[in-house]
Write an enzyme that holds these catalytic residues in place. Sequence first.
Site, PDB file in Angstrom:
ATOM      1  N   GLY A  67       0.832  -1.198   0.000  1.00 21.58           N
ATOM      2  CA  GLY A  67       0.000   0.000   0.000  1.00 21.58           C
ATOM      3  C   GLY A  67       0.865   1.247   0.000  1.00 21.58           C
ATOM      4  O   GLY A  67       2.062   1.199   0.306  1.00 21.58           O
ATOM      5  N   GLY A 119       0.142  -5.212   0.487  1.00 20.55           N
ATOM      6  CA  GLY A 119      -1.036  -5.058  -0.368  1.00 20.55           C
ATOM      7  C   GLY A 119      -0.914  -5.738  -1.715  1.00 20.55           C
ATOM      8  O   GLY A 119      -1.923  -6.108  -2.331  1.00 20.55           O
ATOM      9  N   GLU A 142       5.118  -6.112   7.594  1.00 22.35           N
ATOM     10  CA  GLU A 142       4.431  -5.055   8.340  1.00 22.35           C
ATOM     11  C   GLU A 142       5.040  -4.748   9.707  1.00 22.35           C
ATOM     12  O   GLU A 142       5.018  -3.594  10.150  1.00 22.35           O
ATOM     13  CB  GLU A 142       2.946  -5.430   8.514  1.00 22.35           C
ATOM     14  CG  GLU A 142       2.122  -5.369   7.235  1.00 22.35           C
ATOM     15  CD  GLU A 142       2.356  -6.540   6.283  1.00 22.35           C
ATOM     16  OE1 GLU A 142       1.887  -6.466   5.150  1.00 22.35           O
ATOM     17  OE2 GLU A 142       3.008  -7.530   6.679  1.00 22.35           O
ATOM     18  N   ASP A 150      -1.915  -7.818   7.008  1.00 20.04           N
ATOM     19  CA  ASP A 150      -3.335  -7.600   6.686  1.00 20.04           C
ATOM     20  C   ASP A 150      -3.618  -8.159   5.299  1.00 20.04           C
ATOM     21  O   ASP A 150      -2.973  -9.106   4.868  1.00 20.04           O
ATOM     22  CB  ASP A 150      -3.685  -6.110   6.831  1.00 20.04           C
ATOM     23  CG  ASP A 150      -2.992  -5.209   5.806  1.00 20.04           C
ATOM     24  OD1 ASP A 150      -1.926  -5.600   5.277  1.00 20.04           O
ATOM     25  OD2 ASP A 150      -3.498  -4.105   5.537  1.00 20.04           O
TER      26      ASP A 150
END
Length: 349
Positions: A67, A119, A142, A150
């Site tokens: 992301g 992502g 992360e 995630d």
Amino acid sequence: MGENEDVLVTVDRGVGLITLNRPKAINSLNHSMVATMSRVLAEWESDDTVTAVLIDGAGERGLCAGGDIVALYHSARAEGSEKGREAREFWYDEYLLNAHIGRFTKPYVALMDGIVMGGGVGVSAHGSVRVVTDTTKMAMPEVGIGFVPDVGGQLILSRAPGLLGQHAALTGANFDGADAIAMGFADHFVPHDKLADFKAAVIADGIDAALAAHTVEPPPSNLVRQRDWIDRCYAHESPLDIVAALRAEDNPAAVEAADLIETRSPVSVSVTLEALRRAAKLDTLEDVLRQEYRTSCGALRSHDFVEGIRAQVVDKDRNPKWSPASLAAVTPADVEDYFTPADRELEFS
């Protein structure tokens, strides 16, 4: 079809083609890219002339590095009612997209070449035909920015053989295409220099013929080869015990893993371990994404998320000042806070 220039969209002989098109940023996902993909997939799912979807990334460096964390950083630092709003909205829509890919009713081919992280895993690893190459460099990194895996990553990591997923998640270390297949992130191995031919074959001859013509046996997985010590060390109850067990191994790779974990956000490492244990008991991708939305919102409330991005990406001093400062200082209450319901829970229509 109107399109956002950050995502190139076309249909060729019944194959819907999505190319993430921010090569200078290794195709990092922003909110408008997520919105474009969501809209296009919804259109293609109900269009009988589209028989399959294929996603790849522009440029030479990879499918997608994750992301757009600088945008998330600025959102987390905003004042008043704007504080965190943009980040929460991005994750909400991104996780809906991840779920849609997971239940997409037509073949979804993901070319997971080069860098595929965070992502980037979310828009590829839930597809039905997941292709890696000899240049694939995958990670769920992360914990290095004060965040928690995630995009459905908790689902795959929690179901990897043995405790390989915990090793990948708590270290945030890169793994290769062979490891990705072994861990359940991918299915097929195509040599990087044959990838253009493979894509052309999917369009011209169909997915099965393309796979038959271009896939090869992946090399042995380095991670699987190390499962003995990984399964032994990561079976310990707490991150502190895991690090101690890694240090006690007569193995440079285990000590290196301990060193890596100790550079990561202590609260992120602690939450990640708990999240994977909880995800292992959840039934569906949607259930895990709901949990991930809570842990992401928890990270947004934390000190470490802003500090981690600052140190790695904004100031680039690579010297984050984590709080709590050590694994020993993280309390059960610190961890539990990440699992409290979000102000607006993730809902699937």
